[in-house]
Scaffold this active site. Structure first.
Site, PDB file in Angstrom:
ATOM      1  N   GLY A   1       0.868  -1.188   0.000  1.00 29.86           N
ATOM      2  CA  GLY A   1       0.000   0.000   0.000  1.00 29.86           C
ATOM      3  C   GLY A   1       0.894   1.224   0.000  1.00 29.86           C
ATOM      4  O   GLY A   1       1.877   1.276   0.740  1.00 29.86           O
TER       5      GLY A   1
ATOM      6  N   ASP B   1       7.452   5.398  -3.676  1.00 27.72           N
ATOM      7  CA  ASP B   1       7.128   5.365  -2.241  1.00 27.72           C
ATOM      8  C   ASP B   1       8.384   5.624  -1.410  1.00 27.72           C
ATOM      9  O   ASP B   1       8.350   6.379  -0.430  1.00 27.72           O
ATOM     10  CB  ASP B   1       6.525   4.011  -1.841  1.00 27.72           C
ATOM     11  CG  ASP B   1       5.165   3.779  -2.475  1.00 27.72           C
ATOM     12  OD1 ASP B   1       4.524   4.774  -2.875  1.00 27.72           O
ATOM     13  OD2 ASP B   1       4.747   2.609  -2.566  1.00 27.72           O
TER      14      ASP B   1
END
Ligand code: ADP
Length: 308
Positions: A40, A254
């Site tokens: 995620g 990320d």
């Protein structure tokens, strides 16, 4: 100096299988390898920022199920506070089903955001004080957008700098972008959001202008192995990436965003923070996986000392 950071975003369990070929509709294929792990965009960025030395409150929503333990275990492993998690009584923890063709490395991904797509006003109320007392709030576009809009408004109203990593792409309102301290799209998202294809400094300047016209204060566009474009205080530059042998660039964005916010919260300038984040991302692309590939602060400092 180490100001407080809140990362508000998604958690999903990555369920990855390697297979001799990707199944066509109706086909069942015997896979050769399976791995599950924490994923995620929000969670990856929170872990990256924490390992890089940030004072991070990780806010996400999990189900009341065994998959939630993957998040809790990953946080325990790196010594991260679990005080800012929400739990859904009805909806399961989110998952990403990832099939990878072992010959071509092509993949197919199905994401079910599950619990982290159901963040409510009542959930947000429980972390309101932490958000208000943070210097920075980092968002992505992987949870229910009404929750993002709500926390962005709360942060802006309280002088908290909002950073939006516009991934994965989805249309957002001008009101959401207006008053944001920084947006961090990659090249593809920058084009999707502004209509300007980003290929060089000049075209990035044109894309940045569209963001400025929407009320964004600073613009950063990640350019993969070329590095990152930044535009702040009327000046733009490209901060080059470090040259490394990349073996897995999944989660590079990320890693970068986590590093960036950790550095900004230490008082570094945007350009210094971009260099630090380039280093963090360069280390992570030399390793397989997303959260496990995020380096520690010691590793980042050693890399920077060696490479400058
Ligand atoms: P995303 O993963 O969101 O598409 P990018 O591909 O733009 O994001 O990568 C984000 C950052 O990761 C880059 O700005 C750079 O710092 C780093 N990075 C990505 N690919 C490489 C690479 N091959 N070598 C070194 N650094 C890389």
């Amino acid at each position: 100096m180490r100001e407080k950071i809140t990362v508000f975003g998604s958690f999903v369990v990555d369920l990855m299988a390697r297979t001799p070929h990707l199944p066509v509709p109706g086909e069942t294929v015997k896979g050769s390898f399976f791995k599950q792990g924490a994923g995620g965009k929000g969670f990856n960025q929170g872990i990256a920022a924490h390992k890089a030395g940030g004072d991070v409150a990780m806010v996400t929503k999990l189900g009341r199920d065994s998959l939630a333990n993957i998040a809790l275990d990953a946080m325990d492993e790196v010594g991260m506070a679990k005080d800012y998690l929400f739990f859904s009584e009805e909806v399961a923890t989110g998952i990403a089903l990832i099939s990878v063709d072992e010959n071509t490395s092509q993949n197919e991904i199905v994401i079910v955001s599950g619990a982290c797509g159901t963040i409510t006003d009542a959930d947000i109320a429980t972390v309101e004080e932490r958000i208000k007392s943070s210097a920075y709030l980092l968002l992505q576009l992987e949870v229910n957008q009404d929750a993002n809009e709500k926390v962005a408004r709360l942060a802006k109203d309280n002088g908290v700098r909002v950073i939006v990593n516009t991934a994965p792409y989805q249309p957002v309102t001008d009101e959401f972008l207006s008053g944001c301290y920084l947006v961090t799209p990659n090249e593809v998202e920058a084009e999707e959001l502004t209509g300007v294809p980003v290929t060089d400094l000049q075209s990035a300047d044109r894309a940045a202008k569209v963001f400025f016209d929407k009320g964004v204060q600073n613009v950063l566009i990640t350019l993969g192995s070329r590095g990152v474009y930044i535009n702040t205080e009327g000046r733009s530059e490209i901060v080059p990436a470090y040259k490394v042998d990349a073996i897995d660039t999944t989660g590079a964005g990320d890693a970068f965003n986590g590093g960036l916010i950790a550095a900004l919260a230490e008082g570094k300038s945007l350009s210094e923070a971009a260099r630090f984040a380039n280093a963090l991302a360069a280390i992570s692309v030399q390793r397989i996986g997303t959260t496990p590939s995020m380096p520690t602060r010691g590793e980042i400092d050693a890399f920077l000392a060696e490479r400058g």
